[in-house]
Design a protein around this motif. Structure first.
Motif, PDB file in Angstrom:
ATOM      1  N   PRO A  18       2.210   4.602  -1.266  1.00  0.00           N
ATOM      2  CA  PRO A  18       1.736   5.566  -2.273  1.00  0.00           C
ATOM      3  C   PRO A  18       2.824   5.860  -3.295  1.00  0.00           C
TER       4      PRO A  18
ATOM      5  N   SER B 247      -1.086   2.448   7.190  1.00  0.00           N
ATOM      6  CA  SER B 247      -1.060   3.692   6.419  1.00  0.00           C
ATOM      7  C   SER B 247      -0.064   4.660   7.035  1.00  0.00           C
TER       8      SER B 247
ATOM      9  N   SER C 278      -3.582  11.630  -1.561  1.00  0.00           N
ATOM     10  CA  SER C 278      -4.492  11.013  -0.588  1.00  0.00           C
ATOM     11  C   SER C 278      -3.765  10.699   0.717  1.00  0.00           C
TER      12      SER C 278
ATOM     13  N   ASP D 144      -1.690  10.944  -7.378  1.00  0.00           N
ATOM     14  CA  ASP D 144      -2.976  10.897  -6.681  1.00  0.00           C
ATOM     15  C   ASP D 144      -2.871  10.141  -5.364  1.00  0.00           C
ATOM     16  N   GLU D 145      -2.109   9.053  -5.372  1.00  0.00           N
ATOM     17  CA  GLU D 145      -1.925   8.288  -4.133  1.00  0.00           C
ATOM     18  C   GLU D 145      -1.162   9.100  -3.093  1.00  0.00           C
TER      19      GLU D 145
ATOM     20  N   HIS E  91       0.819  -1.219   0.000  1.00  0.00           N
ATOM     21  CA  HIS E  91       0.000   0.000   0.000  1.00  0.00           C
ATOM     22  C   HIS E  91       0.854   1.271   0.000  1.00  0.00           C
TER      23      HIS E  91
END
Length: 243
Positions: A19, A223, A27, A23-24, A17
Motif C-alpha cells: 500500500p 496482505s 484499506s 486510499d491504499e 501489493h
C-alpha cells in the motif's frame, strides 16, 4: 498490543501489493484492524513512492487511515532517509497540519533529540526507535526527556533468526532502565522468531509488510491482514514467560 506496519520504506519493486497511496493505506489498515491490529505505523509516500514528511502527504495518509479506523492510534515515521537534515526534519514536523497520534524517532540518527523536541512541542507521542547494533540505547537513555516517550521500538536489525534472538535479548537488557513500554520486533527472516520472543515475554510487538513479506510457513504474504492474523495466532498460542 499488536501494531501493523503496512508499508515502511519499501517500494512496489519489492512487493507488488504494497500500500502506497492514502486510499491504499486506509484499506490496508481497515483490513488489518479487522484481523486484530490495535495500532498503525505507516510511511507517507510522495508521488514517486518515496517516504516523505511533507505536510500534505502526512495529512492525506493520516487522515485517510484515521477515517477508516476511527479510534485506532495512527503513527508515522520521521526516518532520516526521508529528510536527511535534522533541522529540516524538525521544521517539517512543526509544519504538519494533521497530527498523527505518534511518530517514530530513530536514536541512532543525528538530530534525534531535535526531532523529538519538535514532536513534543506539537503534542505528538514519540516512539523511540532503538536499533540493535548501534549506540541508540545509550543515546536514548541519556536523553533527559526519555521518560516522556510513548514507547520504545526495540528494532532488531539482524536477520539471521538465531542471531536476531540473541541480539533481541541483549537489546532488551540494555533497555532495562527505560521507564516506558517496549515494542519488540524484527525484520525479514528474523521477524517471526523475534515476534515469538516478544509474545513469550508479554511485550508489545508489530507485523506488516514493512517488516516481512512472508508468512510463518514461508509463503508470500498476500496482505497485511494475513500477517496480522498469523501474528495473532502466535500471540494467542505462546505461553508467557513467568518471572
Amino acid at each position: 498490543m499488536l501494531q501493523v506496519c503496512p508499508n515502511g520504506a519499501r517500494s512496489r519493486a519489492e512487493c507488488a501489493h504494497l500500500p502506497v497511496t492514502a486510499d491504499e493505506l486506509a484499506s490496508a489498515a481497515l483490513a488489518a484492524v479487522a484481523a486484530g491490529a490495535e495500532d498503525v505505523h505507516l510511511h507517507p509516500k510522495d508521488r514517486d513512492g518515496h517516504d516523505t514528511l511533507e505536510a500534505a502527504a502526512v495529512a492525506a495518509a493520516v487522515g485517510a487511515v484515521r477515517a477508516a479506523v476511527p479510534g485506532v492510534p495512527v503513527g508515522v515515521t520521521t526516518g532520516a532517509w526521508a529528510t536527511p537534515d535534522p533541522e529540516v526534519r524538525a521544521a517539517q514536523v512543526r509544519a504538519w497540519t494533521v497530527l498523527p497520534d505518534h511518530a517514530s524517532v530513530n536514536w541512532h540518527e543525528e538530530g534525534a533529540a531535535q526531532v523529538a523536541a519538535a514532536l513534543l512541542e506539537r503534542g505528538v507521542g514519540i516512539e523511540a526507535g532503538v536499533y540493535s547494533g548501534t549506540p541508540a540505547a545509550r543515546r536514548f537513555l541519556d536523553w533527559p526527556a526519555s521518560h516522556r516517550v510513548l514507547r520504545v521500538l526495540a528494532e532488531v536489525t539482524e536477520t539471521d533468526p538465531q542471531d536476531a534472538v540473541h541480539a533481541a535479548t541483549r537489546l532488551l537488557d540494555a533497555l532495562r532502565p527505560a521507564a516506558t513500554p517496549i515494542l519488540l520486533h524484527g525484520e525479514d527472516d528474523a521477524a517471526w522468531p523475534v515476534l515469538r520472543l516478544a509474545a513469550s515475554r508479554g511485550l508489545d510487538t508489530r507485523i506488516g509488510l514493512e517488516d516481512v513479506l512472508h508468512l510463518p510457513c514461508g509463503t508470500p504474504a498476500p496482505s497485511n491482514a494475513a500477517l496480522v492474523r498469523a501474528a495473532r495466532g502466535i500471540i494467542r498460542g505462546t505461553p508467557p514467560v513467568t518471572p
